[in-house]
Design a protein around this motif. Structure first.
Motif, PDB file in Angstrom:
ATOM      1  N   ARG A  63    -116.373  26.616  33.889  1.00  0.00           N
ATOM      2  CA  ARG A  63    -117.352  25.879  33.092  1.00  0.00           C
ATOM      3  C   ARG A  63    -118.331  25.152  34.011  1.00  0.00           C
ATOM      4  O   ARG A  63    -117.998  24.804  35.143  1.00  0.00           O
ATOM      5  CB  ARG A  63    -116.654  24.889  32.174  1.00  0.00           C
ATOM      6  N   MET A  64    -119.543  24.909  33.502  1.00  0.00           N
ATOM      7  CA  MET A  64    -120.564  24.164  34.233  1.00  0.00           C
ATOM      8  C   MET A  64    -120.985  22.985  33.361  1.00  0.00           C
ATOM      9  O   MET A  64    -121.327  23.156  32.180  1.00  0.00           O
ATOM     10  CB  MET A  64    -121.762  25.059  34.550  1.00  0.00           C
ATOM     11  N   LEU A  65    -120.938  21.788  33.955  1.00  0.00           N
ATOM     12  CA  LEU A  65    -121.278  20.568  33.241  1.00  0.00           C
ATOM     13  C   LEU A  65    -122.568  19.978  33.796  1.00  0.00           C
ATOM     14  O   LEU A  65    -122.841  20.068  35.000  1.00  0.00           O
ATOM     15  CB  LEU A  65    -120.148  19.542  33.354  1.00  0.00           C
ATOM     16  N   GLY A  66    -123.350  19.385  32.921  1.00  0.00           N
ATOM     17  CA  GLY A  66    -124.567  18.718  33.348  1.00  0.00           C
ATOM     18  C   GLY A  66    -124.282  17.325  33.887  1.00  0.00           C
ATOM     19  O   GLY A  66    -123.138  16.873  33.953  1.00  0.00           O
ATOM     20  N   ARG A  67    -125.337  16.618  34.281  1.00  0.00           N
ATOM     21  CA  ARG A  67    -125.167  15.276  34.830  1.00  0.00           C
ATOM     22  C   ARG A  67    -124.548  14.328  33.813  1.00  0.00           C
ATOM     23  O   ARG A  67    -123.873  13.357  34.174  1.00  0.00           O
ATOM     24  CB  ARG A  67    -126.523  14.719  35.293  1.00  0.00           C
ATOM     25  N   ASP A  68    -124.782  14.627  32.547  1.00  0.00           N
ATOM     26  CA  ASP A  68    -124.230  13.780  31.506  1.00  0.00           C
ATOM     27  C   ASP A  68    -122.825  14.189  31.093  1.00  0.00           C
ATOM     28  O   ASP A  68    -122.250  13.632  30.164  1.00  0.00           O
ATOM     29  CB  ASP A  68    -125.149  13.799  30.276  1.00  0.00           C
ATOM     30  N   GLY A  69    -122.237  15.188  31.790  1.00  0.00           N
ATOM     31  CA  GLY A  69    -120.883  15.624  31.492  1.00  0.00           C
ATOM     32  C   GLY A  69    -120.787  16.626  30.357  1.00  0.00           C
ATOM     33  O   GLY A  69    -119.679  17.040  29.991  1.00  0.00           O
ATOM     34  N   LYS A  70    -121.911  17.046  29.799  1.00  0.00           N
ATOM     35  CA  LYS A  70    -121.896  18.004  28.699  1.00  0.00           C
ATOM     36  C   LYS A  70    -121.920  19.438  29.236  1.00  0.00           C
ATOM     37  O   LYS A  70    -122.472  19.707  30.299  1.00  0.00           O
ATOM     38  CB  LYS A  70    -123.091  17.770  27.779  1.00  0.00           C
ATOM     39  N   LEU A  71    -121.319  20.340  28.466  1.00  0.00           N
ATOM     40  CA  LEU A  71    -121.257  21.751  28.859  1.00  0.00           C
ATOM     41  C   LEU A  71    -122.644  22.370  28.806  1.00  0.00           C
ATOM     42  O   LEU A  71    -123.346  22.277  27.787  1.00  0.00           O
ATOM     43  CB  LEU A  71    -120.312  22.505  27.919  1.00  0.00           C
ATOM     44  N   ILE A  72    -123.053  22.998  29.916  1.00  0.00           N
ATOM     45  CA  ILE A  72    -124.366  23.664  29.950  1.00  0.00           C
ATOM     46  C   ILE A  72    -124.245  25.172  30.138  1.00  0.00           C
ATOM     47  O   ILE A  72    -125.247  25.882  30.102  1.00  0.00           O
ATOM     48  CB  ILE A  72    -125.238  23.074  31.074  1.00  0.00           C
ATOM     49  N   GLY A  73    -123.032  25.679  30.362  1.00  0.00           N
ATOM     50  CA  GLY A  73    -122.858  27.118  30.535  1.00  0.00           C
ATOM     51  C   GLY A  73    -121.601  27.422  31.330  1.00  0.00           C
ATOM     52  O   GLY A  73    -120.722  26.571  31.528  1.00  0.00           O
ATOM     53  N   PHE A  74    -121.528  28.682  31.790  1.00  0.00           N
ATOM     54  CA  PHE A  74    -120.355  29.143  32.523  1.00  0.00           C
ATOM     55  C   PHE A  74    -120.796  29.985  33.711  1.00  0.00           C
ATOM     56  O   PHE A  74    -121.837  30.662  33.664  1.00  0.00           O
ATOM     57  CB  PHE A  74    -119.444  29.993  31.628  1.00  0.00           C
ATOM     58  N   ALA A  75    -119.997  29.952  34.780  1.00  0.00           N
ATOM     59  CA  ALA A  75    -120.158  30.864  35.923  1.00  0.00           C
ATOM     60  C   ALA A  75    -119.035  31.891  35.842  1.00  0.00           C
ATOM     61  O   ALA A  75    -117.865  31.536  35.687  1.00  0.00           O
ATOM     62  CB  ALA A  75    -120.091  30.109  37.239  1.00  0.00           C
ATOM     63  N   LYS A  76    -119.386  33.148  35.945  1.00  0.00           N
ATOM     64  CA  LYS A  76    -118.402  34.228  35.794  1.00  0.00           C
ATOM     65  C   LYS A  76    -118.409  35.089  37.058  1.00  0.00           C
ATOM     66  O   LYS A  76    -119.464  35.526  37.531  1.00  0.00           O
ATOM     67  CB  LYS A  76    -118.729  35.091  34.573  1.00  0.00           C
ATOM     68  N   VAL A  77    -117.216  35.293  37.605  1.00  0.00           N
ATOM     69  CA  VAL A  77    -117.050  36.109  38.814  1.00  0.00           C
ATOM     70  C   VAL A  77    -116.102  37.255  38.476  1.00  0.00           C
ATOM     71  O   VAL A  77    -114.989  37.029  37.987  1.00  0.00           O
ATOM     72  CB  VAL A  77    -116.475  35.281  39.987  1.00  0.00           C
ATOM     73  N   THR A  78    -116.544  38.472  38.713  1.00  0.00           N
ATOM     74  CA  THR A  78    -115.750  39.674  38.413  1.00  0.00           C
ATOM     75  C   THR A  78    -115.598  40.489  39.687  1.00  0.00           C
ATOM     76  O   THR A  78    -116.573  40.696  40.423  1.00  0.00           O
ATOM     77  CB  THR A  78    -116.424  40.529  37.332  1.00  0.00           C
ATOM     78  N   ARG A  79    -114.368  40.959  39.928  1.00  0.00           N
ATOM     79  CA  ARG A  79    -114.106  41.813  41.084  1.00  0.00           C
ATOM     80  C   ARG A  79    -113.434  43.102  40.627  1.00  0.00           C
ATOM     81  O   ARG A  79    -112.513  43.075  39.809  1.00  0.00           O
ATOM     82  CB  ARG A  79    -113.214  41.103  42.098  1.00  0.00           C
TER      83      ARG A  79
ATOM     84  N   LEU B 198    -108.488  31.753  64.893  1.00  0.00           N
ATOM     85  CA  LEU B 198    -109.384  32.469  63.977  1.00  0.00           C
ATOM     86  C   LEU B 198    -108.969  32.142  62.547  1.00  0.00           C
ATOM     87  O   LEU B 198    -107.824  32.370  62.165  1.00  0.00           O
ATOM     88  CB  LEU B 198    -109.305  33.990  64.210  1.00  0.00           C
ATOM     89  N   CYS B 199    -109.879  31.559  61.768  1.00  0.00           N
ATOM     90  CA  CYS B 199    -109.640  31.273  60.346  1.00  0.00           C
ATOM     91  C   CYS B 199    -110.507  32.216  59.513  1.00  0.00           C
ATOM     92  O   CYS B 199    -111.438  32.836  60.031  1.00  0.00           O
ATOM     93  CB  CYS B 199    -109.986  29.825  60.003  1.00  0.00           C
ATOM     94  N   ALA B 200    -110.206  32.305  58.213  1.00  0.00           N
ATOM     95  CA  ALA B 200    -110.990  33.178  57.340  1.00  0.00           C
ATOM     96  C   ALA B 200    -111.079  32.570  55.949  1.00  0.00           C
ATOM     97  O   ALA B 200    -110.114  32.013  55.441  1.00  0.00           O
ATOM     98  CB  ALA B 200    -110.355  34.567  57.269  1.00  0.00           C
ATOM     99  N   TYR B 201    -112.269  32.669  55.363  1.00  0.00           N
ATOM    100  CA  TYR B 201    -112.502  32.221  53.983  1.00  0.00           C
ATOM    101  C   TYR B 201    -113.159  33.364  53.214  1.00  0.00           C
ATOM    102  O   TYR B 201    -114.084  34.033  53.728  1.00  0.00           O
ATOM    103  CB  TYR B 201    -113.441  31.014  53.941  1.00  0.00           C
ATOM    104  N   ALA B 202    -112.707  33.594  51.962  1.00  0.00           N
ATOM    105  CA  ALA B 202    -113.364  34.567  51.092  1.00  0.00           C
ATOM    106  C   ALA B 202    -114.689  33.992  50.605  1.00  0.00           C
ATOM    107  O   ALA B 202    -114.797  32.809  50.285  1.00  0.00           O
ATOM    108  CB  ALA B 202    -112.468  34.912  49.905  1.00  0.00           C
ATOM    109  N   MET B 203    -115.727  34.843  50.558  1.00  0.00           N
ATOM    110  CA  MET B 203    -117.023  34.379  50.085  1.00  0.00           C
ATOM    111  C   MET B 203    -116.960  33.941  48.635  1.00  0.00           C
ATOM    112  O   MET B 203    -117.799  33.166  48.170  1.00  0.00           O
ATOM    113  CB  MET B 203    -118.056  35.502  50.242  1.00  0.00           C
ATOM    114  N   GLY B 204    -115.938  34.434  47.899  1.00  0.00           N
ATOM    115  CA  GLY B 204    -115.787  34.022  46.510  1.00  0.00           C
ATOM    116  C   GLY B 204    -115.502  32.545  46.356  1.00  0.00           C
ATOM    117  O   GLY B 204    -115.587  32.007  45.250  1.00  0.00           O
TER     118      GLY B 204
END
Length: 669
Positions: free
Chosen positions: A400-416, A231-237
């Motif tokens: 950070r989130m990068l576009g296809r051209d490698g430029k910054l397009i935004g951020f993903a934020k996860v809070t618990r 039995l293995c387990a992965y966090a959905m995060g």
């Protein structure tokens, strides 16, 4: 689709895991949902769809089925986890660690109950949580460990033993885990071992996804040599970023069964995924039949993956997962974010994420985005603010989130929200500090008791011999005058030392036991006072002592202790009163109580000293004192002894009227 339907996976004999056919059917497992493990989006190339491409078929349960709906059933697959087949390689996705603890405890507890060896490879906090929950469920954890039926290994330490650089070494893995499996069934050579491992999750969390996938393959290869259920387990995060679809499929493809969380929203997400996979299969078949370009197929697949993960992220409740633009404004919002932070999507979209920070840390928002943009990731724990103004302790990850051209397009934020865990940690720390303080206090009390024994026995015994010897020499009258004076001085000094020791013993007992111990019995206070005065007149023949008492001075008291009180007060009056002045002692009948007054003429007690006159070690240093040999414990002992008789003691002192100590004692305790 009926939420009570379960999904199982079957693989044709002799085929690799990804070559089998995948089917959905009702398994009859009460309250369980087992997700198809093998990806339907098999890698294909060329102009035709291979015959081996899997198809999904969902069989609805009977209309009269009485199984409870998923929302009413237990969140884990009890029957499935209780009786998995040998060789099963199961993966559980979870959002809440308590959910994981319940599943592993059920999986391991069922094995222990059936007499099957259990091997748990987990982090120390998880091992402690599993053991606690197993005990709560009635398992004798210590006996199982002692007998070898239950083995617990540290996941990080075990990883270190077979990792070479960033890759797991196959030979070392077979040696380390093979030995652990053999030891688990040392007394049961034919037994199947139940194994729970979270080493893959540690690798995945650490960013080494390739090593995690390789480790899953090594487990499958090890299953050909040993009989065990894993039995293995992965966090959905671990799966919230766009583009995580392919790694997610790889994880699922290495397992025979995949079990999602217990939320109805998770099941709905799976239904969407099944539908999307069917649509994707139809699109692929149609595209391949029309000999469309492979690029078109990939674009369609990416669109489906993005939609699937959008639904997955939106359904997660235990994590606030949302997107920020390059300036830090909220651009997406999920159910978990609304539950944790209190804002609806229409209230927060377009607002700056600094709204979630308390005033004292709001200035750090720009710095956090800078770190995430520079390093790719920022993680922190601290206080955050909900819509209603309440605070909660949060773990925050900004990627950070990068576009296809490698430029910054935004951020993903996860809070618990970790408020409850923080409270438990603080409670544990406070309890440990309290236990340490109690242990130190106990040790201190033991040392005090030893001191009392030393003072009470080892010091008083030789002093008694000195006093008795000096008295005997004086009574025989065989000494010259000079020797007699020296001997008398020795006797007086020894008596003073004995008095000091007695006061120290009384003080220590009072501090240790919460007060002086008394043994009340019928006594006459007038007789007690008369005896004390007679002793004082013998010791101080040059002083005038006046004693006056009402007729009935009887009560229930500890006579020896009251004699000590009277002796201390009379001695104090003689020591601090005028040399030519009289010391008066008066007893008055107050009905249910009696009063004792001891008065002397002389300088008043300083006003600043009066409030603390009965505190220990408050020795006065007045010019009128001629006997200042004590430690300042006499009046303290008087107060404690009077309090032990439920009485009161007070003092009035002026230059004109002199000093009067008044003791009020009830006749009955």
């Amino acid at each position: 689709m009926d939420p009570t339907a379960a999904v199982s996976v079957s693989t044709n004999a002799g085929q690799r895991p990804n070559e089998g056919s995948v089917g959905l059917k009702s398994t009859g497992l009460k309250g369980h949902c087992i997700m198809p493990a093998h990806s339907v989006t098999n890698e294909v190339s060329g102009d035709a769809m291979p015959d081996e491409v899997a198809s999904l078929h969902l069989v609805q349960p009977a209309e009269q089925a009485t199984e409870p709906a998923l929302a009413e059933a237990r969140s884990w697959g009890d029957a499935f986890l209780a009786k998995p087949a040998a060789g099963d390689h199961i993966v559980q996705f979870y959002e809440d660690e308590r959910f994981l603890f319940d599943a592993v405890a059920h999986f391991a507890g069922a094995g222990l109950t059936a007499g099957e060896p259990v091997l748990i490879v987990a982090t120390e906090p998880h091992r402690m949580a599993f053991a606690q929950l197993l005990r709560r469920n009635g398992c004798r954890v210590e006996e199982a460990v002692a007998s070898g039926l239950l083995t617990m290994l540290d996941a990080q330490e075990t990883l270190v033993r077979f990792m070479v650089g960033n890759e797991p070494d196959a030979e070392r893995f077979y040696s380390v885990l093979g030995e652990a499996l053999q030891n688990s069934r040392a007394q049961r050579s034919q037994a199947r071992v139940r194994v729970f491992g979270e080493m893959v999750d540690l690798l995945w969390r650490g960013g080494n996804r390739a090593a995690a996938i390789r480790l899953e393959d090594l487990w499958n290869e090890l299953a050909r040599l040993h009989s065990f259920t894993l039995l293995c387990a992965y966090a959905m995060g671990n799966f919230y970023m766009p583009g995580d679809g392919e790694p997610f499929d790889k994880v699922c493809g290495r397992h025979s069964h995949v079990i999602p969380g217990n939320e109805r929203t998770a099941l709905r997400s799976l239904e969407h995924e099944v539908q999307q996979r069917k649509e994707l299969e139809a699109a692929l078949r149609a595209t391949l039949r029309r000999r469309s370009a492979a690029a078109g197929v990939m674009l369609e697949r990416n669109a489906q993956d993005a939609e699937r993960f959008r639904l997955l992220v939106e359904s997660v409740k235990d994590y606030a997962i949302f997107m920020l633009d390059v300036d830090g404004r909220v651009s997406s919002w999920n159910v978990g974010a609304e539950r944790i932070k209190g804002y609806r999507a229409d209230e927060i979209l377009g607002q700056h994420f600094s709204r979630f920070y308390p005033p004292e840390t709001v200035g750090r928002c720009a710095e956090e985005l800078e770190i995430a943009a520079r390093d790719g990731r920022f993680e922190d724990e601290g206080w955050r603010v909900r819509k209603d103004g309440s605070r909660f302790w949060a773990n925050v990850v900004i990627s950070r989130m990068l576009g296809r051209d490698g430029k910054l397009i935004g951020f993903a934020k996860v809070t618990r929200d970790l408020t409850h865990r923080r409270a438990l940690d603080e409670e544990r720390i406070a309890r440990a500090a309290l236990e340490q303080a109690l242990a130190e206090q106990k040790k201190s009390e033991e040392l005090r008791e030893q001191l009392i024994g030393i003072v009470g026995h080892d010091l008083r015994s030789p002093l008694s011999s000195v006093i008795m010897g000096a008295d005997l020499m004086l009574k025989r009258g065989m000494l010259h005058d000079a020797d007699a004076k020296v001997t008398a001085r020795i006797a007086r000094s020894a008596e003073r030392m004995a008095k000091i020791i007695s006061q120290l013993l009384d003080f220590t007992r009072s501090r240790l036991g919460g007060g002086m111990r008394v043994e009340p019995r019928p006594a006459d206070l007038a007789e007690i006072c008369a005896e004390v005065i007679a002793e004082a007149e013998t010791t101080h023949p040059d002083r005038s002592l006046i004693f006056e008492a009402d007729p009935d001075m009887r009560g229930v008291w500890d006579g020896e202790r009251l004699a000590q009180v009277v002796s201390n007060l009379v001695g104090n009056a003689i020591a601090h009163g005028k040399a030519d002045g009289a010391v008066s002692l008066v007893l008055r009948d107050e009905g249910d109580s009696v009063t004792l007054s001891v008065h002397n003429q002389g300088p008043a007690i300083p006003a600043e000293v009066l409030p603390a006159i009965f505190e220990p070690f408050r020795r006065l240093a007045r010019r009128a004192s001629r006997n200042n040999d004590g430690l300042g414990l006499g009046l303290f002992i008087c107060r404690e002894l009077v309090a032990a008789h439920r009485g009161e003691i007070s003092v009035q002192s002026t230059d004109e009227a002199g000093t009067t100590f008044t003791v009020r004692l009830p006749r009955q305790p």
